[in-house]
Design a protein around this motif. Structure first.
Motif, short mmCIF file in Angstrom:
data_model
loop_
_atom_site.label_atom_id
_atom_site.label_comp_id
_atom_site.label_asym_id
_atom_site.label_seq_id
_atom_site.Cartn_x
_atom_site.Cartn_y
_atom_site.Cartn_z
N LEU A 87 -23.56 4.29 19.00
CA LEU A 87 -22.30 4.51 19.70
C LEU A 87 -21.30 5.25 18.82
CD1 LEU A 87 -21.86 1.04 21.47
CD2 LEU A 87 -22.69 3.18 22.46
N ALA A 88 -21.24 4.88 17.54
CA ALA A 88 -20.31 5.56 16.63
C ALA A 88 -20.70 7.02 16.46
CB ALA A 88 -20.30 4.84 15.28
N ALA A 89 -21.99 7.29 16.32
CA ALA A 89 -22.43 8.68 16.19
C ALA A 89 -22.14 9.48 17.45
CB ALA A 89 -23.93 8.71 15.87
N ALA A 90 -22.33 8.85 18.62
CA ALA A 90 -22.04 9.55 19.88
C ALA A 90 -20.56 9.88 19.99
CB ALA A 90 -22.48 8.69 21.05
N LEU A 91 -19.69 8.97 19.57
CA LEU A 91 -18.26 9.24 19.61
C LEU A 91 -17.90 10.42 18.70
CD1 LEU A 91 -16.69 5.67 19.66
CD2 LEU A 91 -16.27 7.49 21.33
N ALA A 92 -18.51 10.46 17.50
CA ALA A 92 -18.20 11.55 16.57
C ALA A 92 -18.71 12.89 17.11
CB ALA A 92 -18.84 11.24 15.21
N ILE A 93 -19.94 12.91 17.61
CA ILE A 93 -20.48 14.16 18.16
C ILE A 93 -19.66 14.58 19.38
CG2 ILE A 93 -22.49 15.23 19.22
CD1 ILE A 93 -24.23 13.31 17.59
N GLY A 94 -19.29 13.61 20.22
CA GLY A 94 -18.50 13.92 21.40
C GLY A 94 -17.14 14.52 21.05
N ALA A 95 -16.56 14.07 19.96
CA ALA A 95 -15.26 14.63 19.54
C ALA A 95 -15.42 16.10 19.17
CB ALA A 95 -14.71 13.83 18.36
N VAL A 96 -16.50 16.44 18.45
CA VAL A 96 -16.72 17.83 18.05
C VAL A 96 -16.95 18.71 19.28
CG1 VAL A 96 -18.21 19.39 16.76
CG2 VAL A 96 -17.58 17.18 15.79
N THR A 97 -17.83 18.27 20.18
CA THR A 97 -18.14 19.10 21.35
C THR A 97 -16.94 19.24 22.28
OG1 THR A 97 -19.00 17.14 22.50
CG2 THR A 97 -20.58 18.48 21.28
N THR A 98 -16.13 18.19 22.41
CA THR A 98 -14.97 18.26 23.29
C THR A 98 -13.93 19.22 22.72
OG1 THR A 98 -15.34 15.99 24.02
CG2 THR A 98 -13.17 16.93 24.44
N VAL A 99 -13.69 19.17 21.43
CA VAL A 99 -12.73 20.09 20.82
C VAL A 99 -13.22 21.53 20.95
CG1 VAL A 99 -11.68 20.81 18.64
CG2 VAL A 99 -11.76 18.39 19.25
N CYS A 100 -14.51 21.76 20.76
CA CYS A 100 -15.03 23.13 20.89
C CYS A 100 -14.97 23.61 22.34
CB CYS A 100 -16.47 23.19 20.38
SG CYS A 100 -16.60 23.12 18.59
N SER A 101 -15.24 22.71 23.29
CA SER A 101 -15.10 23.10 24.70
C SER A 101 -13.65 23.44 25.02
CB SER A 101 -15.57 21.96 25.60
OG SER A 101 -16.95 21.70 25.42
N ALA A 102 -12.72 22.66 24.48
CA ALA A 102 -11.30 22.93 24.70
C ALA A 102 -10.89 24.25 24.06
CB ALA A 102 -10.46 21.78 24.15
N TRP A 103 -11.41 24.54 22.88
CA TRP A 103 -11.11 25.82 22.22
C TRP A 103 -11.62 26.98 23.05
CZ3 TRP A 103 -14.45 28.27 17.93
CH2 TRP A 103 -13.82 29.43 17.45
N ARG A 104 -12.84 26.87 23.57
CA ARG A 104 -13.38 27.93 24.43
C ARG A 104 -12.52 28.13 25.66
NH1 ARG A 104 -19.13 26.39 26.18
NH2 ARG A 104 -17.97 24.97 27.54
N TRP A 105 -12.12 27.04 26.29
CA TRP A 105 -11.27 27.12 27.49
C TRP A 105 -9.93 27.76 27.15
CZ3 TRP A 105 -8.56 22.30 29.92
CH2 TRP A 105 -7.94 22.67 31.12
N SER A 106 -9.34 27.38 26.01
CA SER A 106 -8.05 27.94 25.62
C SER A 106 -8.16 29.44 25.37
CB SER A 106 -7.56 27.22 24.35
OG SER A 106 -6.33 27.76 23.92
#
Length: 336
Positions: free
Chosen positions: A65-84
């Motif tokens: 669960l901790a690893a999923a949260l960390a990976i999810g943070a990276v992918t979400t920030v990168c998705s937001a950067w792409r959208w921006s």
């Protein structure tokens, strides 16, 4: 003698009939997509039983669960950067912190609501309203998602070509089809009339202008590609984590093609909170690769649970806005 003053009584127009004709027609497509996902899950339960679903969920532990949260943070920030980047290219500015909050909320809604796209619809409309241009806000999300899917498809074709996979024999035909489709799109873009009042001409010119400004601009395309590659790598890492958590000990070169096939199946808009085609394709791919269908179902189930946990910050973003709305309603009622 003063002239008589005449008055005219303005009567309101008769109300529209409240019969069946006045009711808006709702599309049955959301129900069809949800029923499609339920049908896939029903077939899986009938063929392999409910054991793989439950076993996979029981094997999830705190480190996963901790690893999923960390990976999810990276992918979400990168998705937001792409959208921006895409939104800025289209002229509807979107600060990165705002994009991150919207993306977290969208991932959470996609993971909990049928169809898997309602979160993206919500963020598109919300950004469009905030920017004062709903059409461009919607187009920014459409092009951002399209760019991510195209990069994922390109990575999938490359990996599935190099590494052994159940679909390796069909890849030359797929690659040729993609090349023909890409060439056709380029030719269509060049054939778009520079003037004309027809609806098709306006839509085509808008699409070409969006791609040039939002995706292919010099200040945009490298960031869009980089962010998309990191997002795909994060999804693959989460799937491998789910496979290891579910007990799959196959080597990484054997798992990656199966993970990509399952991720491509997630793009099908026929699921229930993300579940459905992903589990079906994982069951088939694992069995075709010499593993077991039950192991594929368990891995896909764990993946769905890890993605849901990784999206929980989006629930906090969603709940944070509710008190503000309620407070605004209370203040407006006191003013009345």
């Amino acid at each position: 003698m003063a002239p008589a003053i005449t008055t005219t009584t303005v009567r309101p127009a008769p109300a529209a009939p409240a019969g069946p004709e006045a009711r808006p027609v709702r599309s049955p497509w959301p129900w069809v997509r949800a029923l499609g996902g339920l049908a896939v899950l029903g077939v899986l339960v009938w063929s392999v039983g409910a054991g793989p679903f439950l076993t996979g969920l029981r094997m999830i532990d705190a480190p996963a669960l901790a690893a999923a949260l960390a990976i999810g943070a990276v992918t979400t920030v990168c998705s937001a950067w792409r959208w921006s980047l895409v939104a800025d290219g289209l002229g509807v500015r979107l600060p990165l912190p705002t994009a991150v909050a919207h993306c977290y909320r969208a991932v959470f809604l996609n993971s909990t609501l049928p169809g898997g796209v309602l979160g993206d619809v919500h963020r598109a409309l919300r950004h469009g309203r905030d920017a004062g241009d709903i059409a461009r806000g919607i187009r920014a999300v459409v092009w951002e998602r399209t760019a991510g899917q195209l990069v994922q498809l390109g990575i999938a074709v490359g990996v599935l070509t190099v590494l052994p996979s159940p679909v390796r024999a069909y890849l030359p035909v797929l690659a040729a089809g993609l090349a023909v489709a890409g060439l056709a799109l380029v030719l269509l873009a060049r054939a778009v009339p520079r003037s004309g009042a027809s609806r098709w001409a306006r839509v085509a010119r808008t699409a070409v202008a969006d791609v040039r400004a939002g995706l292919l601009a010099r200040r945009t395309w490298l960031g869009v590609v980089t962010a998309s590659v990191v997002v795909v790598a994060g999804h693959l890492a989460t799937f491998v984590l789910a496979a290891r958590t579910a007990g799959a000990d196959a080597p990484l070169p054997r798992l990656l093609p199966l993970a990509l096939l399952a991720l491509l199946a997630m793009g099908l808009p026929a699921n229930v909170a993300g579940f459905g085609p992903r589990e079906g394709v994982a069951a088939w791919a694992f069995a075709a690769a010499g593993l077991t269908a039950a192991q594929g179902v368990a891995t896909a189930t764990v993946y769905g649970a890890l993605v849901l946990v990784a999206s929980l910050p989006g629930a906090a973003v969603l709940l944070r806005r509710i008190p503000r709305r309620e407070a605004g309603n209370c203040r407006s009622s006191r003013l009345r």
